[in-house]
Structure formats: C-alpha cells, structure tokens
Design a protein around this motif. Structure first.
Motif, PDB file in Angstrom:
ATOM      1  N   SER A  11       0.849  -1.192   0.000  1.00  0.00           N
ATOM      2  CA  SER A  11       0.000   0.000   0.000  1.00  0.00           C
ATOM      3  C   SER A  11       0.881   1.237   0.000  1.00  0.00           C
ATOM      4  O   SER A  11       2.101   1.133   0.135  1.00  0.00           O
ATOM      5  CB  SER A  11      -0.908   0.011   1.235  1.00  0.00           C
ATOM      6  N   THR A  12       0.235   2.378  -0.138  1.00  0.00           N
ATOM      7  CA  THR A  12       0.997   3.633  -0.130  1.00  0.00           C
ATOM      8  C   THR A  12       1.624   3.889   1.244  1.00  0.00           C
ATOM      9  O   THR A  12       2.445   4.787   1.391  1.00  0.00           O
ATOM     10  CB  THR A  12       0.076   4.812  -0.519  1.00  0.00           C
ATOM     11  N   GLU A  13       1.236   3.095   2.241  1.00  0.00           N
ATOM     12  CA  GLU A  13       1.873   3.234   3.564  1.00  0.00           C
ATOM     13  C   GLU A  13       2.497   1.928   4.023  1.00  0.00           C
ATOM     14  O   GLU A  13       2.469   1.595   5.207  1.00  0.00           O
ATOM     15  CB  GLU A  13       0.850   3.727   4.596  1.00  0.00           C
ATOM     16  N   GLY A  14       3.030   1.147   3.095  1.00  0.00           N
ATOM     17  CA  GLY A  14       3.748  -0.077   3.474  1.00  0.00           C
ATOM     18  C   GLY A  14       2.952  -1.335   3.215  1.00  0.00           C
ATOM     19  O   GLY A  14       1.867  -1.303   2.634  1.00  0.00           O
ATOM     20  N   ALA A  15       3.530  -2.479   3.692  1.00  0.00           N
ATOM     21  CA  ALA A  15       2.936  -3.786   3.379  1.00  0.00           C
ATOM     22  C   ALA A  15       2.012  -4.239   4.502  1.00  0.00           C
ATOM     23  O   ALA A  15       2.254  -3.953   5.676  1.00  0.00           O
ATOM     24  CB  ALA A  15       4.051  -4.802   3.191  1.00  0.00           C
ATOM     25  N   ILE A  16       0.936  -4.951   4.124  1.00  0.00           N
ATOM     26  CA  ILE A  16       0.026  -5.553   5.105  1.00  0.00           C
ATOM     27  C   ILE A  16      -0.241  -6.978   4.620  1.00  0.00           C
ATOM     28  O   ILE A  16      -0.507  -7.187   3.438  1.00  0.00           O
ATOM     29  CB  ILE A  16      -1.318  -4.795   5.204  1.00  0.00           C
TER      30      ILE A  16
END
Ligand SMILES: Cc1cc2nc3c(=O)[nH]c(=O)nc-3n(C[C@H](O)[C@H](O)[C@H](O)COP(=O)(O)OP(=O)(O)OC[C@H]3O[C@@H](n4cnc5c(N)ncnc54)[C@H](O)[C@@H]3O)c2cc1C
Length: 316
Positions: free
Chosen positions: A99-104
């Motif tokens: 995502s635009t704020e890292g991995a999940i």
C-alpha cells in the motif's frame, strides 16, 4: 508501517462489495481490514437515488447507503485503513498487499476494487474534465441551474442521472452510439415522458468543444457519417466502466476485458484470493449483486481459513 501487520482477511475496496465483505468476515470472527483510498462508498457515493435496492421501497441515496453499511461493518469489528493498494503478491501461506503506507499481510484477500467510468478518448475530454465534464449528477447538478446538458450513454446510469439532472437543467440531450437505449424500461418511460430530455441514437461523440468553458459536443452518425453539433454547458459521461485492476500488475488472472475471473464462490484460481463486485468477470454491476458477491466472498474466505492446509488446497 515498516513491519507488515497480519490479518485473517484484507479487503481491498470500500464500495458496497468491500463493505459487505467486511461486515460478513468480521461477523464470522475474522480479523478484518478494509483498505480504501479516501472515502467509503465507491460508486454509491456519487448516486442520488437508488430505486432498486431491496428494502428501500422509496429508494435511497447511494451516498446514504454506503455509510450505513460501513457502520454495520465497524460495529461487527472490521477495521479501516485509508490508503491505496499498489500491489499484491503471494508469500507462502499468506498474501501481501502493498500500500501507499507499506505492506500488510493476510491469509485471505478479497479484491473489491470496483470499476471507474470509461473515458471517451476524444479531443476536449482531458481539458474539460472537472471543468464541465462530470460523472456525478447529484454532486454537480446543483451548479447547473438553467444549463444545457449533454449526457453520453443511454444505459441505466445515463438515464438515471438524466432524471436526477432534470431538477436543475434547462435541457438534457442524451447521445447513444447503439441503435437504441439499453436502460431499464422504467427509466426509459420516465425519460420519454419528460419534456426536458431528448435521446439521440447511433451517434458517436467526436469532440467536446469550447473556449474557457464547454460550448458544445460534436457527434458523428454511425451509418451516414453526418456530423451533429449539440450546444452544451456541461457534459456527463456514462459510456461504460473499466475495472480497477491495474494496481494488481499482473498478479491475478484477468479476462480479456481486464476483469478478475472467479468461480461461484468468488474464489480466483489462486488459493486464498477472492474477488467481489464490479471488478469480477460476469458481475451484473448492480449494488445488490455487489453486496451479494461481498457476502459470498467473505463466507468462502472464512471456510477457506477454517479448512485449508497450505499446499493441500486446490483452487478451482
Ligand atoms: C451513475 C451510476 C448509477 C448507478 N445506479 C445504480 C442503481 O440505481 N442501482 C444499482 O443497483 N446499481 C447502480 N449503479 C451500479 C452500482 O453503483 C455498482 O454496481 C456498485 O456500487 C459496485 O460496487 P463495488 O463495491 O463492486 O465497486 P465500487 O463502488 O467501484 O467500489 C470500489 C472501491 O474500491 C476502491 N479502490 C479502487 N482501487 C483501489 C486501490 N488500488 N486500493 C484501494 N481501494 C481501491 C474505490 O475507491 C472504491 O472504494 C450505478 C452506478 C453508477 C456509476
């Protein structure tokens, strides 16, 4: 987020398919995250009146329905994250959503990223998008009191939005490339009875033309080639939809039109990966069917998480 957090189920998309999937996954006790860029509701958020969603005999505004389903999903325990999904990869027993704020990470992912209005790709479209070209009658209609409007597309969306726009517009011309409109009979009847609306078929839009603002639309007759010009102050485009699947970068099997292929349980060919709503091949592209897909996908994901032993599950 630097370290990837892990959920049972990640749902990409906060339209009615994603919200319903979140509601059902959370109610089955699954830790559930719904990823959505900025605002829930998806296409619903742009629709003034939905008349065919069961349970609302008087109709309901799409922008009211989205928050109601979101509230139910939150009450059931679903979490939300306002980011864009930018990629998806299988990492052994899990899926990783970038995502635009890292991995999940999650053991199951439901893709519910929906679809967006298809562009006409004609001169003037890029220039006037957001400056007279719109895809949302209930958002922009109030600014168009007494104006002349051209709508491109005589399907359900085009006619439904035309009827919404009659509240404000002076006149509405609907241009359709097919020999006849494809909208439901009920919309067609009301449009034909409304003196503000005129429908012209077999016309292909060639250009949207103007100076500082839109002044008109040029359309060519499919058979005769004759050019018609329609005066317009604003243009609304409902000429089909394109699936939001580019962010997948080839990680999932798509049909030739770019939609995700699933079985009747919404399972893709990849174990633990599901799709629901307008983004999947053969969707009926209706709010109620998107909601149904979301519920089916969440229940299938729950069963998958109960039973699948990595390496043993063979998806359809
Ligand atoms: C003008 C108009 C009128 C309509 N009228 C009716 C009607 O009267 N009755 C009816 O039943 N249906 C109607 N529909 C169709 C109905 O709205 C859709 O079928 C339904 O809303 C689809 O829901 P969805 O959740 O599958 O997709 P969408 O509503 O498209 O939602 C997709 C979601 O995914 C998100 N997303 C996309 N890409 C990403 C990404 N990379 N990362 C994270 N999130 C992402 C989007 O922001 C959005 O939240 C209408 C549609 C339109 C356009």
């Amino acid at each position: 987020m630097s370290e990837a957090s892990t959920f049972d189920v990640i749902i990409v998309g906060g339209g009615v398919a994603g919200l319903t999937a979140g509601l059902f996954a959370a109610r089955h006790g699954r830790s559930t995250l719904i990823i959505v860029p900025f605002m829930v509701g998806g296409q619903l958020a742009t629709i003034g009146a939905i008349e065919d969603f069961p349970g609302f005999p008087e109709g309901i505004a799409g922008y009211d329905l989205g928050p109601i389903v979101q509230e139910q999903a939150v009450a059931a325990g679903a979490q939300f994250k306002m980011v864009d999904a930018t990629g998806l990869a299988s990492i052994g027993t899990h899926w990783r959503v970038q995502s635009t704020e890292g991995a999940i990470d999650a053991r199951a992912v439901i893709i519910a990223s929906g679809s967006s209005a298809r562009m006409l790709n004609v001169p003037g479209e890029e220039r006037f998008t957001g400056q007279g070209i719109s895809h949302c009658a209930s958002c922009d209609g109030p600014l168009l009191k007494g104006k002349r409007i051209v709508i491109v597309g005589a399907g359900d969306s085009g006619l439904q939005e035309a009827l919404t726009l009659t509240t404000w517009a002076q006149s509405i011309v609907i241009l359709e490339q097919a020999p006849s409109p494809s909208a439901q009979a009920s919309y067609l009847k009301r449009a034909n009875e409304n003196a503000k609306i005129r429908i012209h078929c077999e016309l292909l839009v060639d250009a949207i033309q103007g100076g500082d603002a839109i002044e008109g639309v040029h359309a060519r007759h499919r058979r005769t080639g004759a050019i018609n010009r329609f005066d317009a102050d604003a243009v609304f485009v409902y000429a089909g939809l394109a699936p939001n699947t580019r962010w997948l970068n080839g990680a999932v099997e798509l049909d030739p039109r770019g939609y995700i292929v699933t079985d009747l349980q919404m399972h893709t060919r990849h174990a633990g990966l599901f799709a629901a709503g307008d983004v999947r091949a053969d969707s009926a592209s209706q709010a109620i069917t998107a909601a149904g897909d979301g519920a089916t996908a969440a229940m299938a994901a729950h069963r998958y998480l109960q039973t699948a032993t990595p390496g043993e599950y063979s998806p359809p």
